[in-house]
Design a protein around this motif. Structure first.
Motif, PDB file in Angstrom:
ATOM      1  N   MET A 224      -0.832  -9.167   4.254  1.00 32.00           N
ATOM      2  CA  MET A 224      -1.247  -7.986   4.253  1.00 32.00           C
ATOM      3  C   MET A 224      -2.086  -6.942   5.050  1.00 32.00           C
ATOM      4  O   MET A 224      -2.280  -6.253   5.091  1.00 32.00           O
ATOM      5  CB  MET A 224      -2.625  -8.242   2.756  1.00 32.00           C
ATOM      6  N   VAL A 225      -3.269  -8.268   6.404  1.00 33.62           N
ATOM      7  CA  VAL A 225      -3.624  -7.443   7.261  1.00 33.62           C
ATOM      8  C   VAL A 225      -2.649  -6.798   7.728  1.00 33.62           C
ATOM      9  O   VAL A 225      -2.442  -5.168   8.844  1.00 33.62           O
ATOM     10  CB  VAL A 225      -4.591  -8.611   7.626  1.00 33.62           C
ATOM     11  N   ARG A 226      -1.273  -6.852   7.593  1.00 32.56           N
ATOM     12  CA  ARG A 226      -0.011  -5.749   9.010  1.00 32.56           C
ATOM     13  C   ARG A 226      -0.473  -4.586   8.007  1.00 32.56           C
ATOM     14  O   ARG A 226      -0.291  -3.320   9.010  1.00 32.56           O
ATOM     15  CB  ARG A 226       0.936  -6.503   8.661  1.00 32.56           C
ATOM     16  N   GLN A 227      -0.356  -4.747   6.265  1.00 28.84           N
ATOM     17  CA  GLN A 227      -0.145  -3.263   6.169  1.00 28.84           C
ATOM     18  C   GLN A 227      -1.477  -2.850   5.949  1.00 28.84           C
ATOM     19  O   GLN A 227      -1.996  -1.230   6.241  1.00 28.84           O
ATOM     20  CB  GLN A 227      -0.375  -3.396   4.337  1.00 28.84           C
ATOM     21  N   LEU A 228      -2.868  -3.223   6.362  1.00 26.18           N
ATOM     22  CA  LEU A 228      -3.865  -2.769   6.685  1.00 26.18           C
ATOM     23  C   LEU A 228      -4.183  -1.903   7.572  1.00 26.18           C
ATOM     24  O   LEU A 228      -4.566  -1.079   7.758  1.00 26.18           O
ATOM     25  CB  LEU A 228      -5.404  -3.763   6.870  1.00 26.18           C
TER      26      LEU A 228
ATOM     27  N   LEU B 218       0.972  -1.774  -0.164  1.00 25.83           N
ATOM     28  CA  LEU B 218       0.080  -0.155   0.196  1.00 25.83           C
ATOM     29  C   LEU B 218       1.072   1.447   0.339  1.00 25.83           C
ATOM     30  O   LEU B 218       2.126   0.998   0.706  1.00 25.83           O
ATOM     31  CB  LEU B 218      -0.759   0.342   1.316  1.00 25.83           C
ATOM     32  N   PRO B 219       0.653   2.109  -0.024  1.00 23.69           N
ATOM     33  CA  PRO B 219       1.169   3.945  -0.780  1.00 23.69           C
ATOM     34  C   PRO B 219       2.275   4.217   0.876  1.00 23.69           C
ATOM     35  O   PRO B 219       1.501   3.828   1.810  1.00 23.69           O
ATOM     36  CB  PRO B 219       0.538   4.865  -1.226  1.00 23.69           C
ATOM     37  N   VAL B 220       3.073   4.593   1.092  1.00 14.32           N
ATOM     38  CA  VAL B 220       3.549   4.650   2.337  1.00 14.32           C
ATOM     39  C   VAL B 220       2.787   5.887   2.634  1.00 14.32           C
ATOM     40  O   VAL B 220       3.126   6.039   4.347  1.00 14.32           O
ATOM     41  CB  VAL B 220       5.328   5.102   1.954  1.00 14.32           C
ATOM     42  N   HIS B 221       2.469   7.062   2.506  1.00 14.99           N
ATOM     43  CA  HIS B 221       1.899   8.062   2.344  1.00 14.99           C
ATOM     44  C   HIS B 221       0.326   7.747   3.113  1.00 14.99           C
ATOM     45  O   HIS B 221      -0.092   8.825   3.533  1.00 14.99           O
ATOM     46  CB  HIS B 221       1.590   9.287   1.522  1.00 14.99           C
TER      47      HIS B 221
ATOM     48  N   ALA C 204      -0.965   5.229   8.775  1.00 17.75           N
ATOM     49  CA  ALA C 204      -2.106   5.893   9.790  1.00 17.75           C
ATOM     50  C   ALA C 204      -2.467   7.256   9.321  1.00 17.75           C
ATOM     51  O   ALA C 204      -3.213   8.543  10.242  1.00 17.75           O
ATOM     52  CB  ALA C 204      -1.107   6.543  11.039  1.00 17.75           C
ATOM     53  N   SER C 205      -3.467   7.284   8.116  1.00 20.79           N
ATOM     54  CA  SER C 205      -4.514   8.147   7.662  1.00 20.79           C
ATOM     55  C   SER C 205      -5.760   7.573   7.502  1.00 20.79           C
ATOM     56  O   SER C 205      -6.516   8.626   7.666  1.00 20.79           O
ATOM     57  CB  SER C 205      -3.898   7.900   6.574  1.00 20.79           C
ATOM     58  N   PHE C 206      -6.172   6.043   8.046  1.00 20.05           N
ATOM     59  CA  PHE C 206      -7.818   6.085   8.188  1.00 20.05           C
ATOM     60  C   PHE C 206      -8.419   6.118   9.076  1.00 20.05           C
ATOM     61  O   PHE C 206      -8.460   5.017  10.057  1.00 20.05           O
ATOM     62  CB  PHE C 206      -8.153   4.910   7.091  1.00 20.05           C
ATOM     63  N   ASP C 207      -9.200   6.066  10.168  1.00 18.51           N
ATOM     64  CA  ASP C 207      -9.847   6.153  10.902  1.00 18.51           C
ATOM     65  C   ASP C 207     -10.683   4.850  10.640  1.00 18.51           C
ATOM     66  O   ASP C 207     -11.161   4.152  11.755  1.00 18.51           O
ATOM     67  CB  ASP C 207     -11.648   6.874  10.484  1.00 18.51           C
ATOM     68  N   VAL C 208     -10.966   4.476   9.513  1.00 25.75           N
ATOM     69  CA  VAL C 208     -12.297   3.109   9.552  1.00 25.75           C
ATOM     70  C   VAL C 208     -11.341   2.194   7.973  1.00 25.75           C
ATOM     71  O   VAL C 208     -10.902   2.683   7.005  1.00 25.75           O
ATOM     72  CB  VAL C 208     -13.208   2.855   9.233  1.00 25.75           C
ATOM     73  N   ILE C 209     -10.503   0.684   8.376  1.00 25.05           N
ATOM     74  CA  ILE C 209     -10.561   0.020   6.814  1.00 25.05           C
ATOM     75  C   ILE C 209     -11.563  -1.104   6.460  1.00 25.05           C
ATOM     76  O   ILE C 209     -11.283  -1.696   7.891  1.00 25.05           O
ATOM     77  CB  ILE C 209      -9.464  -0.378   6.922  1.00 25.05           C
ATOM     78  N   VAL C 210     -12.166  -1.330   5.231  1.00 19.45           N
ATOM     79  CA  VAL C 210     -13.251  -2.720   5.519  1.00 19.45           C
ATOM     80  C   VAL C 210     -12.056  -2.968   3.804  1.00 19.45           C
ATOM     81  O   VAL C 210     -12.693  -2.836   3.492  1.00 19.45           O
ATOM     82  CB  VAL C 210     -14.129  -2.157   4.843  1.00 19.45           C
ATOM     83  N   ILE C 211     -11.771  -4.389   4.605  1.00 21.70           N
ATOM     84  CA  ILE C 211     -12.039  -5.207   3.352  1.00 21.70           C
ATOM     85  C   ILE C 211     -12.834  -6.291   3.650  1.00 21.70           C
ATOM     86  O   ILE C 211     -12.898  -7.318   4.644  1.00 21.70           O
ATOM     87  CB  ILE C 211     -10.537  -5.949   3.392  1.00 21.70           C
ATOM     88  N   VAL C 212     -13.428  -6.872   2.788  1.00 16.29           N
ATOM     89  CA  VAL C 212     -14.227  -7.543   2.053  1.00 16.29           C
ATOM     90  C   VAL C 212     -14.923  -8.754   1.187  1.00 16.29           C
ATOM     91  O   VAL C 212     -14.339  -7.955   0.201  1.00 16.29           O
ATOM     92  CB  VAL C 212     -16.639  -7.093   2.845  1.00 16.29           C
TER      93      VAL C 212
END
Length: 192
Positions: free
Chosen positions: A113-117, A87-90, A93-101
C-alpha cells in the motif's frame, strides 16, 4: 489509551497553495507526536493552523468514521480496508501530505500500500508513516523498509527523516510490558 490516530490514514491539501516547507512538516510532526494522546483529531487541528484546509480520512471501522464525522474536521471520508481495494484513481497526485499512523503493521495494512500512498501525493508532497518495532512486527518492518528503499532507488521519493522512538505506544500483547518502540518515516515525493 492508544497513541495512534484513530483514522488509519488521512490526506490533506493546503488551502492556499500546494507548497509545503520541510520546516512546517517537521513542526507538524513534532507537535503531533507531543500531543498524540490528548485526542485523535488534534493533529488535524494543528495542520489547520498551518494553512491546510481539506482533509480526507480512511478507516476500516464505521464507528471510527462516525467519530471523525462528529469532529467536523474532515471534508471527505471513505470506509475502506486498505489492501483489499485500491485507493480511488482520482486521488492520484492530489495531496500535499499523507499521514498513516498505527496501521502499517503485521495483520493490518499490507506493505504494498505504500506505493499507492506515494501515488496519491503531489510531486513535492510528503508521506509520513509509522510502524511498530516490537517482536511481533519485526518481519513486517523489515519488508516495509525494503520497499521504502526500493521506491527510493526507483526515484519515486527521497527519504527526509527516519526516527526510532523508544516508547512509541503501550504494549498490547501478553509477551510485552510497558511501552514498545516504533519508527516514524518521512518521505518527499519526487515525481508523478
Amino acid at each position: 489509551m492508544f497513541r495512534y490516530l484513530s483514522i488509519f490514514l488521512f490526506f490533506c491539501v493546503k488551502s492556499h497553495c500546494s507548497f509545503l516547507t520541510l520546516n512546517r512538516m517537521w513542526l507538524f510532526w513534532t507537535t503531533v507526536h507531543q500531543v498524540w494522546q490528548q485526542t485523535p483529531f488534534h493533529p488535524i487541528s494543528v495542520m489547520k493552523k498551518h494553512g491546510f484546509g481539506h482533509f480526507v480520512g480512511i478507516d476500516g471501522s464505521e464507528a471510527m468514521l462516525e467519530m471523525a464525522r462528529e469532529s467536523g474536521l474532515y471534508q471527505d471520508m471513505k470506509h475502506s480496508l486498505l489492501g483489499e481495494e485500491p485507493l480511488p484513481v482520482h486521488w492520484a497526485a492530489s495531496f500535499d501530505v499523507i499521514v498513516i499512523v498505527g496501521a502499517l503493521s503485521v495483520g493490518q495494512v499490507p506493505v504494498c500500500m505504500v506505493r499507492q500512498l506515494c501515488k496519491s501525493a503531489k510531486p513535492g508532497g510528503y508521506i509520513c508513516m509509522t510502524t511498530r518495532s516490537n517482536q511481533d512486527n519485526v518481519e513486517y518492518k523489515a519488508a516495509l523498509e525494503s520497499e521504502l528503499r526500493q521506491m527510493e532507488e526507483e526515484g519515486l521519493w527521497t527519504r527526509v527523516e527516519v526516527t526510532e522512538v523508544k516508547d512509541w505506544e503501550r504494549a498490547v500483547s501478553e509477551q510485552e510490558d510497558g511501552y514498545i518502540s516504533g519508527a516514524v518515516y518521512l518521505y518527499k515525493k519526487l515525481r508523478a
